[in-house]
Structures are given as structure tokens and as C-alpha cells.
Design a protein around this motif. Structure first.
Motif, mmCIF file in Angstrom:
data_model
loop_
_atom_site.group_PDB
_atom_site.id
_atom_site.type_symbol
_atom_site.label_atom_id
_atom_site.label_comp_id
_atom_site.label_asym_id
_atom_site.label_seq_id
_atom_site.Cartn_x
_atom_site.Cartn_y
_atom_site.Cartn_z
ATOM 1 N N THR A 68 6.298 -2.809 6.095
ATOM 2 C CA THR A 68 4.697 -2.522 6.378
ATOM 3 C C THR A 68 3.855 -2.419 5.247
ATOM 4 O OG1 THR A 68 5.434 -0.217 6.335
ATOM 5 C CG2 THR A 68 5.517 -1.165 8.573
ATOM 6 N N LYS A 69 4.716 -2.281 4.157
ATOM 7 C CA LYS A 69 3.964 -2.002 2.833
ATOM 8 C C LYS A 69 3.957 -3.099 1.939
ATOM 9 C CE LYS A 69 4.400 2.947 3.266
ATOM 10 N NZ LYS A 69 3.197 3.355 3.814
ATOM 11 N N ASP A 199 0.726 6.436 2.955
ATOM 12 C CA ASP A 199 -0.509 6.060 2.979
ATOM 13 C C ASP A 199 -1.409 7.403 3.472
ATOM 14 O OD1 ASP A 199 0.246 3.681 2.925
ATOM 15 O OD2 ASP A 199 -0.078 3.208 4.869
ATOM 16 N N PRO A 260 -3.883 4.769 7.008
ATOM 17 C CA PRO A 260 -2.867 3.633 7.560
ATOM 18 C C PRO A 260 -3.291 2.806 8.616
ATOM 19 C CG PRO A 260 -2.185 5.933 7.946
ATOM 20 C CD PRO A 260 -3.202 5.906 7.279
ATOM 21 N N PRO A 261 -2.952 1.587 8.437
ATOM 22 C CA PRO A 261 -2.029 0.835 7.242
ATOM 23 C C PRO A 261 -2.993 0.603 6.048
ATOM 24 C CG PRO A 261 -2.868 -1.089 9.015
ATOM 25 C CD PRO A 261 -3.240 0.538 9.515
#
Length: 361
Positions: A68-69, A199, A260-261
Motif C-alpha cells: 500500500t505504501k 498515514d 490515507p492512502p
């Protein structure tokens, strides 16, 4: 800059409003917020283009972060610091030495964090600036700031620390105040740096702490309010409320992009600078111990890392599943949003307790 418009209030009475710290604090909030909103997208696009793969993600961290990051640019602290500095220069009384001392710490720590982020991005590694060299530079900056603060008041209180809940208990450290104050500033900077791992996790507690210290600075700098609350009056520190307001505005703007995100990470550029700033304000207003309460979340994050390292070196066992402690709760099954929001709640509660010390004496 706008502060000097108040000098023309004799000709135009409406300009008298620029003399009020509360009005200029509100102006700083809105200016910093608009600055980040206007220039934030361009800064993010530029950083994404220059960084390519973005901030390196720890392989030993939560596996979900690798998905996700990955690819998210870092150095978002540039957005916050730019908005904060512009707003402060426009709205604060620039004849105040406290404003320049705190700005000096903020920019100095920001440059250290920027170099750390730069090394991480260019080397594609989460390991940046060497620990000893980095701490040495931080202590040098913080020590100079602490020394400058002591020069602003020739009395014994300039090298003393006050204790919350106890109005008459003051400990004069003498020359030892400088290393103590430097430790507070460096500790605050690195504690916020350790908190910046999810986040929105760090920026909201930073804004909460900034709002708290805006009130403390305003009250401590006002002789009437300080006497009523029986806190120590530190002439000139009220102007730091404007700087805190600039941080709140810039932080709100950054949160828009960091929610987020996240479209961008704060990075060491922002977290180290903002933590150092809060620590410097605590030293200037003589509320170093109250900082440990208001910034209790940051203290918890830092202590979790210290405990983890000591435990592993002495026993070979880890106390937490992963440190800093927000990752521990992720490993326990909390979602990222649960960790972040619950930690925000803790930050609010601790700030209220810290502010309660202003009256409970």
C-alpha cells in the motif's frame, strides 16, 4: 510583516487589530493552510518525479505496507515548513528573538531531516544519516538555541525548570540547564520522528501539541494571565503562538494530502523539524515537563523503541512484536485507521491533562 501595520493605528484605527496576537495567529493559520493547498500538488508532483521509487519501505515491517505504501514520495515536510515559514514571516513580530530562535531550530532540524531523507531515497534504503553524526548536529543546534534562551533573561529563572501542579517548586540548574534543554529539544525531535510511521499518525498529534503550546505561549507571555494562573511569566514568548498557528494551518493542509492512502509522506524533513520546534517552544516557555505530558504519545513511541532495543540486547527477546509501538498494534490485528484514530484520541486526552496543569497548582 503585517504586525508593523499596527504601528499605523494612530492614523487608521482599524489597523490596531494587527497588534493582537490572537488575530495574527488566526491569520497565520489561514495563510499557511492556503499556501499548502495552492502549492502542495506541485510539490508532490515534483518530488514524485525526482524520487522515482519514493520512500523505501522497511522489509521487516508490516507486510501490507510493502503493497500500500510502496512508491509514495517522501520529504512532505517541505510543504509544511514552507507554509509555516511564509505564514510566520508575514504575521509574527519579527523583532521577537524567540521567534528567530525557534525558527532556527526548526530549519536546522529540517535540514538534517532533509539530508537523511535524501540519503534514503538515493540509496533506496531505510538507513539514512549516521546516528552519531546526526545526533551531534542536533545537539549542537539545540545547545545554541538553549544558550540563546538563557541570554534573554538575566535572572535565575532563565536557567530554571518549573514543575506542573506545584507553583512554588522551581529548580535552578545553572549551567546544566543548557544540556538539559538541548536534551528536551533533541528528544522531542526524535520522538516525533519515530511516531511518523502511518498515514496521518504524526501530523495530527503535532497539531494538537502546537495548539496546546500556542495557548501556553500566549498565557506565559501575558503578565496578567500568568499572574492569575500562577504560572511563570516569560516576557516575549506570546509571539510564539503565531508560529504555532502557522504549524496548525500548514499541518491541516498537509493532512489533506497525507490522509490515507497518503499521496506523500512527511519524512524526517518534517517530523524532526516539527518535533524540535515543539521542544524549543517548551524550553522558551519554561514548560519542559509539561511537554512530556502533552507530547506523551511521542514519549510512548520513543520509550517503546528504547525498551525494545535494551531488552533484545540484554535478553535476546523482544517486548513488542515490533517497535515503534504503533507497529506492535498493527501486528496484533488493528487496522491502520484504528491505530491512527485511537492514537489521536490519546493525544487529545494527554493535551487536555497537560493544559489542566495551567490551573491546577
Amino acid at each position: 510583516m503585517f504586525y508593523f501595520l499596527g504601528e499605523l493605528s494612530g492614523q487608521i484605527s482599524a489597523l490596531n487589530v494587527f497588534k493582537y496576537i490572537t488575530f495574527r495567529t488566526g491569520g497565520a493559520i489561514m495563510t499557511a493552510l492556503l499556501f499548502v493547498f495552492l502549492f502542495g500538488p506541485k510539490i508532490i508532483s515534483s518530488l514524485r518525479l525526482r524520487q522515482g521509487k519514493g520512500q523505501p519501505i522497511r522489509e521487516d515491517g508490516p507486510q501490507s505496507h510493502l503493497l500500500t505504501k510502496k512508491g509514495t514520495p517522501t520529504m512532505g515536510g517541505l510543504m509544511i515548513l514552507s507554509g509555516m515559514i511564509v505564514a510566520t514571516l508575514l504575521w509574527a513580530d519579527l523583532t521577537s528573538p524567540y521567534v528567530w530562535i525557534v525558527l532556527g531550530v526548526t530549519v536546522g532540524f529540517g535540514l538534517i531531516g532533509f539530508y537523511d531523507d535524501y540519503l534514503k531515497v538515493t540509496k533506496s534504503s531505510h538507513k539514512g544519516f549516521g546516528g552519531k553524526a546526526r545526533l551531534g548536529l542536533e545537539f549542537a543546534i539545540a545547545g545554541l538555541a538553549a544558550y540563546a534562551v538563557t541570554l534573554l533573561d538575566s535572572g535565575p529563572f532563565s536557567t530554571s525548570i518549573a514543575f506542573p501542579f506545584l507553583k512554588d517548586l522551581v529548580l535552578n540548574l545553572g549551567i546544566l540547564f543548557i544540556p538539559f534543554a538541548a536534551f528536551v529539544v533533541v528528544g522531542a525531535g526524535n520522538a516525533v520522528n519515530l511516531t511518523d510511521g502511518l498515514d496521518g499518525l504524526a501530523i495530527v498529534p503535532v497539531m494538537i501539541a502546537s495548539a496546546s503550546f500556542a495557548m501556553i505561549a500566549y498565557l506565559s507571555g501575558n503578565a496578567v494571565f500568568a499572574e492569575y494562573l500562577q504560572i511563570h511569566h516569560v516576557a516575549g514568548t506570546g509571539e510564539l503562538a503565531v508560529l504555532c498557528g502557522a504549524v496548525i494551518g500548514a499541518g491541516l493542509g498537509f493532512l489533506w494530502f497525507n490522509a490515507p492512502p497518503a499521496a506523500i509522506f512527511m519524512g524526517d524533513t518534517g517530523s524532526l523539524a516539527l518535533g524540535g520546534m515543539i521542544g524549543a517552544i517548551a524550553v522558551a516557555t519554561k514548560h519542559e515537563i509539561v511537554l512530556a505530558i502533552i507530547g506523551g504519545l511521542f514519549v510512548l513511541e520513543a520509550v517503546s523503541v528504547i525498551v525494545q532495543v535494551i531488552s533484545f540486547k540484554l535478553t535476546g527477546k523482544r517486548v513488542f512484536k515490533m517497535a515503534p509501538i504503533h507497529h506492535h498494534f498493527e501486528h496484533l490485528g488493528w487496522t491502520e485507521s484504528q491505530v491512527v484514530i485511537r492514537f489521536w484520541i490519546i493525544a487529545v486526552v494527554l493535551a487536555l491533562i497537560g493544559l489542566a496543569t495551567l490551573k491546577l497548582r
